[in-house]
Design a protein around this motif. Structure first.
Motif, PDB file in Angstrom:
ATOM      1  N   PRO A 142       4.470  11.206   6.223  1.00  0.00           N
ATOM      2  CA  PRO A 142       3.058  10.186   5.066  1.00  0.00           C
ATOM      3  C   PRO A 142       2.220  10.845   5.891  1.00  0.00           C
ATOM      4  CG  PRO A 142       5.060   8.982   7.134  1.00  0.00           C
ATOM      5  CD  PRO A 142       5.069  10.678   7.297  1.00  0.00           C
ATOM      6  N   ASN A 143       0.887  10.101   5.068  1.00  0.00           N
ATOM      7  CA  ASN A 143      -0.423  10.872   5.405  1.00  0.00           C
ATOM      8  C   ASN A 143      -0.913  10.953   6.943  1.00  0.00           C
ATOM      9  OD1 ASN A 143      -1.562  11.988   2.967  1.00  0.00           O
ATOM     10  ND2 ASN A 143      -0.467   9.700   2.476  1.00  0.00           N
ATOM     11  N   ARG A 144      -1.593  11.274   7.807  1.00  0.00           N
ATOM     12  CA  ARG A 144      -1.955  11.822   8.884  1.00  0.00           C
ATOM     13  C   ARG A 144      -3.742  11.649   9.060  1.00  0.00           C
ATOM     14  NH1 ARG A 144       0.736  14.149  13.358  1.00  0.00           N
ATOM     15  NH2 ARG A 144      -0.421  15.818  12.012  1.00  0.00           N
ATOM     16  N   ALA A 195     -13.435   4.674   6.428  1.00  0.00           N
ATOM     17  CA  ALA A 195     -12.867   5.478   7.320  1.00  0.00           C
ATOM     18  C   ALA A 195     -12.637   6.730   8.132  1.00  0.00           C
ATOM     19  CB  ALA A 195     -11.199   4.919   6.516  1.00  0.00           C
ATOM     20  N   LEU A 196     -13.240   7.626   7.158  1.00  0.00           N
ATOM     21  CA  LEU A 196     -13.409   9.070   7.491  1.00  0.00           C
ATOM     22  C   LEU A 196     -14.501   8.895   8.237  1.00  0.00           C
ATOM     23  CD1 LEU A 196     -11.263  10.435   4.391  1.00  0.00           C
ATOM     24  CD2 LEU A 196     -10.397  10.096   6.523  1.00  0.00           C
ATOM     25  N   PHE A 244       0.740  -1.567  -0.042  1.00  0.00           N
ATOM     26  CA  PHE A 244      -0.232   0.261  -0.131  1.00  0.00           C
ATOM     27  C   PHE A 244       1.013   1.436   0.415  1.00  0.00           C
ATOM     28  CE2 PHE A 244       0.342  -1.081   4.281  1.00  0.00           C
ATOM     29  CZ  PHE A 244       1.295   0.296   4.701  1.00  0.00           C
ATOM     30  N   LYS A 245       1.983   1.236   0.624  1.00  0.00           N
ATOM     31  CA  LYS A 245       2.431   2.576   0.682  1.00  0.00           C
ATOM     32  C   LYS A 245       2.967   3.336  -1.072  1.00  0.00           C
ATOM     33  CE  LYS A 245       7.163   3.860   2.230  1.00  0.00           C
ATOM     34  NZ  LYS A 245       7.196   5.309   1.411  1.00  0.00           N
ATOM     35  N   TYR A 246       3.745   2.264  -1.663  1.00  0.00           N
ATOM     36  CA  TYR A 246       4.074   2.460  -2.486  1.00  0.00           C
ATOM     37  C   TYR A 246       3.317   2.699  -3.666  1.00  0.00           C
ATOM     38  CZ  TYR A 246       7.536   1.647  -0.811  1.00  0.00           C
ATOM     39  OH  TYR A 246       9.247   1.481   0.751  1.00  0.00           O
ATOM     40  N   ALA A 257      -4.197   3.957   8.918  1.00  0.00           N
ATOM     41  CA  ALA A 257      -3.530   2.716   8.912  1.00  0.00           C
ATOM     42  C   ALA A 257      -4.373   1.278   8.625  1.00  0.00           C
ATOM     43  CB  ALA A 257      -2.802   2.642   9.857  1.00  0.00           C
ATOM     44  N   GLY A 258      -6.123   1.683   8.969  1.00  0.00           N
ATOM     45  CA  GLY A 258      -6.571   0.903   8.210  1.00  0.00           C
ATOM     46  C   GLY A 258      -6.637   1.038   7.021  1.00  0.00           C
TER      47      GLY A 258
END
Length: 412
Positions: free
Chosen positions: A368-370, A410-411, A194-196, A375-376
């Motif tokens: 990183p996105n905060r 998620a939001l 997911f990171k990339y 994370a989930g």
């Protein structure tokens, strides 16, 4: 870094010795929760505890390692049921969740009167602060960069590592030779992919969140996923195992010569250096830039105070990580880059060209996105969805739709 059993036992003994010395002096006892796990990380922690013990005879630090996957659950349980540690590790990706559960003590007043603050620019504090309050002291950073096989590049007639995605694709085509089981790029399609995926989407111009709302630009995101997935699906410049490859597989592929390039961060330098010669067989370069943005993460990690008890001793411990010798000790053991600008001026960094790419990345790298739930969403939506694109179960368009739906959920 691959330590021998003897070296590991020495590091472990050092941790115990430091704790016993402090107890013998009737020092204030504090504990420290972390999710260091590898032998190299434990060796670095052992050295920092030794240095701290020598400089602070009145404080005894007991470390407790918690598996990374269990860290947040244990902290949450401690907050709810009692049993908080005095101090603990704080990484930028988890900061929002830690503050949301009330796990961290506001240390703003101490930081603002601390001489070491001058060595930590404002961007170091962004991932450790919220609403004007500071909750952790930055200690080190995971700086994204690219490892590349310098010898393979020379064989292929490539004079320099790629600076853009366009150059990256050209290099990939030249460096791939399946008949030799040699592929240009070690793609992480398994755990941690997911990171990339997120980074490539942003490099193509798609944000994730704006003003607390999902803001993925679908056309840009589809273009990004198509480009990235096609390295496997169409171009065939990554190993056939890519959909299941996680950290261990991409590192092994690079170390053993199967791949010519891999994206990771400074934390894997020691491991790679144990297998390949710096400057001869491999080198490092900044991440290539996308068509709309140059994305590389600089994820600062630090330490916070989790309860008011023994706060003076706790502050001594977490602020000590900002000292140059502590930062260099961790760097030399693990490759984790110092957060302190004073440490970055140390000749042990400036005198080694392998670190130039990391120093350059500090100039443009992003945190990183905060956001709560990041994370989930990343692990449970982005990761399996991208894998499904690689295996042909989803199209890039369908994948982006799932990204958007999952992010909106998620939001909420």
């Amino acid at each position: 870094m691959q330590l021998s059993k003897r070296e590991f036992l020495i590091a472990s003994a050092a941790l115990s010795l430091a704790a016993s010395l402090r107890s013998a002096n009737a020092a204030t006892a504090i504990n420290y929760w972390h999710h260091f796990a590898s032998q190299s990380e434990m060796a670095g922690l052992a050295k920092i505890i030794q240095l701290f013990a020598a400089a602070n005879l009145d404080v005894a630090v007991t470390q407790e390692g918690i598996p990374n996957s269990e860290y947040m659950a244990k902290v949450s349980s401690a907050v709810v049921a009692g049993g908080r540690p005095d101090t603990g590790m704080v990484i930028a990706e988890r900061f929002a969740d830690l503050t949301a559960m009330g796990a961290l003590v506001d240390i703003s007043a101490r930081v603002n009167t601390w001489a070491g603050k001058a060595n930590l620019p404002d961007n170091r504090w962004t991932g450790m602060s919220q609403d004007g309050a500071i909750y952790a002291v930055p200690a080190y950073a995971f700086v994204d960069w690219m490892y590349y096989r310098k010898d393979y590049f020379e064989e292929a007639g490539l004079s320099a590592p790629p600076k853009t995605f366009e150059e990256f694709l050209v290099a990939c085509r030249k460096l791939t030779d399946p008949s030799k089981n040699r592929y240009a790029f070690g793609m992480r399609g398994g755990a941690g992919a997911f990171k990339y995926v997120i980074d490539v989407m942003e490099a193509f111009g798609s944000p994730l969140v704006k003003d607390g709302q999902a803001a993925i630009d679908k056309p840009a995101a589809v273009e990004a996923i198509t480009f990235y997935a096609d390295l496997f699906r169409k171009e065939k410049v990554v190993p056939p195992s890519a959909p299941n490859d996680s950290y261990r597989q991409i590192m092994e592929g690079f170390r053993t010569g199967q791949t010519a390039m891999v994206w990771h961060h400074t934390g894997s330098l020691i491991e790679i250096s144990a297998a390949l010669k710096q400057g001869e067989q491999f080198s490092t370069a900044p991440m290539p830039a996308g068509p709309k943005a140059h994305i590389a993460r600089v994820a600062y990690a630090g330490n916070g105070i989790f309860k008011e008890d023994n706060v003076e001793a706790a502050w001594k411990w977490i602020s000590f990580w900002g000292e140059t010798d502590a930062a260099i000790a961790l760097l030399e053991a693990t490759g984790y880059f110092p957060a302190s600008t004073a440490a970055l001026k140390d000749e042990r960094i400036t005198g080694n060209p392998i670190y130039n790419a990391a120093t350059q990345t500090l100039e443009f790298g992003r945190l990183p996105n905060r956001f709560v739930g990041a994370a989930g969403w990343s692990e449970n939506v982005v990761n399996p969805t991208f894998q499904a694109v690689l295996t042909g179960q989803l199209t890039p368009e369908q994948a982006v739709d799932r990204f958007i739906e999952g992010l909106e959920a998620a939001l909420r």
